[in-house]
Write a protein that holds these residues in place. Structure first.
Motif, PDB file in Angstrom:
ATOM      1  N   PHE A 184      -6.283 -14.210  18.451  1.00 37.09           N
ATOM      2  CA  PHE A 184      -5.937 -14.961  17.249  1.00 37.09           C
ATOM      3  C   PHE A 184      -5.287 -16.287  17.622  1.00 37.09           C
ATOM      4  O   PHE A 184      -4.375 -16.339  18.449  1.00 37.09           O
ATOM      5  CB  PHE A 184      -4.943 -14.184  16.371  1.00 37.09           C
ATOM      6  CG  PHE A 184      -5.545 -13.050  15.610  1.00 37.09           C
ATOM      7  CD1 PHE A 184      -5.364 -11.740  16.036  1.00 37.09           C
ATOM      8  CD2 PHE A 184      -6.283 -13.276  14.454  1.00 37.09           C
ATOM      9  CE1 PHE A 184      -5.909 -10.674  15.328  1.00 37.09           C
ATOM     10  CE2 PHE A 184      -6.835 -12.222  13.740  1.00 37.09           C
ATOM     11  CZ  PHE A 184      -6.647 -10.926  14.178  1.00 37.09           C
TER      12      PHE A 184
ATOM     13  N   ILE B  70       2.011 -12.607  22.334  1.00 42.87           N
ATOM     14  CA  ILE B  70       1.840 -14.050  22.505  1.00 42.87           C
ATOM     15  C   ILE B  70       1.325 -14.355  23.909  1.00 42.87           C
ATOM     16  O   ILE B  70       1.692 -13.687  24.883  1.00 42.87           O
ATOM     17  CB  ILE B  70       3.160 -14.798  22.236  1.00 42.87           C
ATOM     18  CG1 ILE B  70       2.911 -16.307  22.153  1.00 42.87           C
ATOM     19  CG2 ILE B  70       4.231 -14.455  23.275  1.00 42.87           C
ATOM     20  CD1 ILE B  70       4.075 -17.101  21.603  1.00 42.87           C
TER      21      ILE B  70
ATOM     22  N   GLY C 160       6.745 -19.412   8.661  1.00 45.77           N
ATOM     23  CA  GLY C 160       5.770 -18.409   9.063  1.00 45.77           C
ATOM     24  C   GLY C 160       4.530 -18.984   9.716  1.00 45.77           C
ATOM     25  O   GLY C 160       4.278 -20.184   9.697  1.00 45.77           O
ATOM     26  N   TYR C 161       3.771 -18.092  10.304  1.00 49.65           N
ATOM     27  CA  TYR C 161       2.531 -18.454  10.967  1.00 49.65           C
ATOM     28  C   TYR C 161       1.372 -18.417   9.977  1.00 49.65           C
ATOM     29  O   TYR C 161       1.339 -17.564   9.085  1.00 49.65           O
ATOM     30  CB  TYR C 161       2.158 -17.419  12.036  1.00 49.65           C
ATOM     31  CG  TYR C 161       2.941 -17.420  13.328  1.00 49.65           C
ATOM     32  CD1 TYR C 161       2.528 -16.614  14.379  1.00 49.65           C
ATOM     33  CD2 TYR C 161       4.083 -18.187  13.522  1.00 49.65           C
ATOM     34  CE1 TYR C 161       3.210 -16.569  15.583  1.00 49.65           C
ATOM     35  CE2 TYR C 161       4.773 -18.155  14.712  1.00 49.65           C
ATOM     36  CZ  TYR C 161       4.337 -17.344  15.743  1.00 49.65           C
ATOM     37  OH  TYR C 161       5.013 -17.298  16.929  1.00 49.65           O
TER      38      TYR C 161
ATOM     39  N   TYR D  16      -2.590 -15.631  20.413  1.00 49.18           N
ATOM     40  CA  TYR D  16      -2.102 -14.260  20.492  1.00 49.18           C
ATOM     41  C   TYR D  16      -3.274 -13.345  20.826  1.00 49.18           C
ATOM     42  O   TYR D  16      -4.402 -13.590  20.407  1.00 49.18           O
ATOM     43  CB  TYR D  16      -1.499 -13.813  19.145  1.00 49.18           C
ATOM     44  CG  TYR D  16      -0.043 -14.159  18.973  1.00 49.18           C
ATOM     45  CD1 TYR D  16       0.347 -15.423  18.555  1.00 49.18           C
ATOM     46  CD2 TYR D  16       0.936 -13.205  19.226  1.00 49.18           C
ATOM     47  CE1 TYR D  16       1.692 -15.731  18.400  1.00 49.18           C
ATOM     48  CE2 TYR D  16       2.286 -13.509  19.064  1.00 49.18           C
ATOM     49  CZ  TYR D  16       2.650 -14.772  18.661  1.00 49.18           C
ATOM     50  OH  TYR D  16       3.976 -15.079  18.507  1.00 49.18           O
TER      51      TYR D  16
ATOM     52  N   TYR E 239      -0.686 -21.567  18.597  1.00 48.18           N
ATOM     53  CA  TYR E 239      -0.475 -20.421  19.488  1.00 48.18           C
ATOM     54  C   TYR E 239      -1.794 -19.693  19.736  1.00 48.18           C
ATOM     55  O   TYR E 239      -2.710 -19.735  18.904  1.00 48.18           O
ATOM     56  CB  TYR E 239       0.466 -19.394  18.829  1.00 48.18           C
ATOM     57  CG  TYR E 239       1.780 -19.912  18.336  1.00 48.18           C
ATOM     58  CD1 TYR E 239       1.885 -20.535  17.102  1.00 48.18           C
ATOM     59  CD2 TYR E 239       2.942 -19.749  19.090  1.00 48.18           C
ATOM     60  CE1 TYR E 239       3.102 -21.000  16.624  1.00 48.18           C
ATOM     61  CE2 TYR E 239       4.168 -20.202  18.619  1.00 48.18           C
ATOM     62  CZ  TYR E 239       4.232 -20.831  17.400  1.00 48.18           C
ATOM     63  OH  TYR E 239       5.447 -21.285  16.928  1.00 48.18           O
TER      64      TYR E 239
ATOM     65  N   THR F 148       2.161 -23.096  13.151  1.00 47.45           N
ATOM     66  CA  THR F 148       3.348 -23.219  12.307  1.00 47.45           C
ATOM     67  C   THR F 148       3.592 -24.688  12.040  1.00 47.45           C
ATOM     68  O   THR F 148       3.353 -25.540  12.891  1.00 47.45           O
ATOM     69  CB  THR F 148       4.617 -22.636  12.950  1.00 47.45           C
ATOM     70  OG1 THR F 148       4.771 -23.207  14.255  1.00 47.45           O
ATOM     71  CG2 THR F 148       4.549 -21.146  13.063  1.00 47.45           C
TER      72      THR F 148
ATOM     73  N   PHE G 122      -2.529 -17.671  10.530  1.00 46.17           N
ATOM     74  CA  PHE G 122      -3.447 -17.185  11.562  1.00 46.17           C
ATOM     75  C   PHE G 122      -4.882 -17.587  11.257  1.00 46.17           C
ATOM     76  O   PHE G 122      -5.287 -17.674  10.083  1.00 46.17           O
ATOM     77  CB  PHE G 122      -3.406 -15.648  11.641  1.00 46.17           C
ATOM     78  CG  PHE G 122      -2.231 -15.097  12.388  1.00 46.17           C
ATOM     79  CD1 PHE G 122      -1.033 -14.828  11.731  1.00 46.17           C
ATOM     80  CD2 PHE G 122      -2.311 -14.814  13.746  1.00 46.17           C
ATOM     81  CE1 PHE G 122       0.054 -14.311  12.409  1.00 46.17           C
ATOM     82  CE2 PHE G 122      -1.232 -14.291  14.428  1.00 46.17           C
ATOM     83  CZ  PHE G 122      -0.046 -14.048  13.760  1.00 46.17           C
ATOM     84  N   GLY G 123      -5.646 -17.808  12.324  1.00 45.96           N
ATOM     85  CA  GLY G 123      -7.086 -17.912  12.193  1.00 45.96           C
ATOM     86  C   GLY G 123      -7.681 -16.525  11.987  1.00 45.96           C
ATOM     87  O   GLY G 123      -6.968 -15.518  12.070  1.00 45.96           O
ATOM     88  N   SER G 124      -8.979 -16.462  11.738  1.00 44.46           N
ATOM     89  CA  SER G 124      -9.622 -15.190  11.405  1.00 44.46           C
ATOM     90  C   SER G 124      -9.876 -14.309  12.625  1.00 44.46           C
ATOM     91  O   SER G 124     -10.264 -13.155  12.483  1.00 44.46           O
ATOM     92  CB  SER G 124     -10.939 -15.441  10.671  1.00 44.46           C
ATOM     93  OG  SER G 124     -11.756 -16.278  11.472  1.00 44.46           O
TER      94      SER G 124
ATOM     95  N   LEU H 282       0.177  -7.021  19.001  1.00 42.29           N
ATOM     96  CA  LEU H 282       0.002  -8.478  19.001  1.00 42.29           C
ATOM     97  C   LEU H 282       0.949  -9.103  20.024  1.00 42.29           C
ATOM     98  O   LEU H 282       2.167  -8.999  19.875  1.00 42.29           O
ATOM     99  CB  LEU H 282       0.368  -9.031  17.627  1.00 42.29           C
ATOM    100  CG  LEU H 282      -0.736  -9.241  16.612  1.00 42.29           C
ATOM    101  CD1 LEU H 282      -0.128  -9.457  15.242  1.00 42.29           C
ATOM    102  CD2 LEU H 282      -1.637 -10.401  16.982  1.00 42.29           C
TER     103      LEU H 282
ATOM    104  N   GLN I  64      -4.548  -9.362  20.434  1.00 48.72           N
ATOM    105  CA  GLN I  64      -4.309  -8.064  19.793  1.00 48.72           C
ATOM    106  C   GLN I  64      -5.205  -7.021  20.445  1.00 48.72           C
ATOM    107  O   GLN I  64      -6.425  -7.116  20.376  1.00 48.72           O
ATOM    108  CB  GLN I  64      -4.561  -8.124  18.289  1.00 48.72           C
ATOM    109  CG  GLN I  64      -4.149  -6.839  17.571  1.00 48.72           C
ATOM    110  CD  GLN I  64      -4.182  -6.980  16.055  1.00 48.72           C
ATOM    111  OE1 GLN I  64      -5.119  -7.531  15.486  1.00 48.72           O
ATOM    112  NE2 GLN I  64      -3.152  -6.477  15.388  1.00 48.72           N
TER     113      GLN I  64
END
Lengths: 112, 110
Positions: free
Chosen positions: A90, A45, A100-101, A35, A33, A94, A103-105, A43, A37
């Motif tokens: 981000f 999608i 749950g997801y 996202y 995905y 999944t 996430f990358g940094s 946040l 922010q």
């Protein structure tokens, strides 16, 4: 070894430029995905890919174009950058159903 | 539509308990909870599924009221490391497309 890695971490660019953000995952997950922010921490999608196929394409300007060359990579290309594009982007993945997801940094994009 | 979280912010002393709520206007398949520390990525805490199944961490508990489309996250005996912004994410159809809530900023002081 970072599970979901994004590059670059920071990106400062001028209005009108074109830029790309890259995401790579080594978890073997099928779904990836993007996202966004915003400054208020909301946040939202943007896109979702499952095994290189586009699954979700939210109401995002067509200046944003995702590309998934293989299951482990999902890139985001942005044309004609605008001030309102400034945000943290981000990547997330999944794998196992209902777990749950990851996430990358994040990539902090600043358009000036 | 974005789920609404309450409270927006809370300050606690170490050892105190907190409850964070998440309300949706639509029927839900599942609710996720994440914690985001300043300048970092959100980290998965827990998922609550329709029917009562839960998956997540041992030290965090949560509830999911399917009739009211509400979920609550319970943080007991809070530690300094619990500080951050907590987000719920709602999944309407079981396709793991999440709509994240408005966020709750939790600050733990010594």
């Amino acid at each position: 070894d970072t599970a979901v890695s994004q590059t670059p971490k920071y990106l400062v660019t001028q209005m009108g430029n074109d830029k790309s953000i890259k995401c790579e995952q080594n978890l073997g997950h099928d779904t990836m995905y993007w996202y966004k922010q915003d400054s208020k921490k909301f946040l939202k999608i943007m896109f979702s890919y499952n095994n290189k196929e586009l699954i979700i394409n939210e109401t995002v300007p067509n200046r944003f174009s995702p590309k998934s060359p293989d299951k482990a990579h999902l890139n985001l290309h942005i044309n004609s950058l605008e001030l309102g594009d400034s945000a943290v982007y981000f990547c997330a993945t999944t794998g196992r159903e209902n777990y749950g997801y990851t996430f990358g940094s994040g990539t902090r994009l600043t358009v000036v | 539509q974005q789920p609404v979280q309450s409270p927006q912010a809370v300050i606690l002393r170490e050892g105190e308990d907190a409850v964070i709520n998440c309300s949706s206007s639509k029927a839900l398949y599942s609710v996720h909870w994440y914690r985001q520390k300043h300048g970092e990525a959100p980290v998965f805490l827990m998922i609550l599924l329709k029917g009562g199944e839960q998956k997540g961490h041992d030290k965090i508990s949560a509830s999911f009221n399917e009739k009211k489309q509400q979920s609550s996250l319970y943080l007991t005996a809070s530690q300094l490391s619990y500080s951050g912004t907590y987000f719920c994410g709602t999944d309407l159809f079981g396709n793991e497309k999440l709509t994240f809530g408005t966020g709750t900023r939790l600050t733990i002081i010594p």
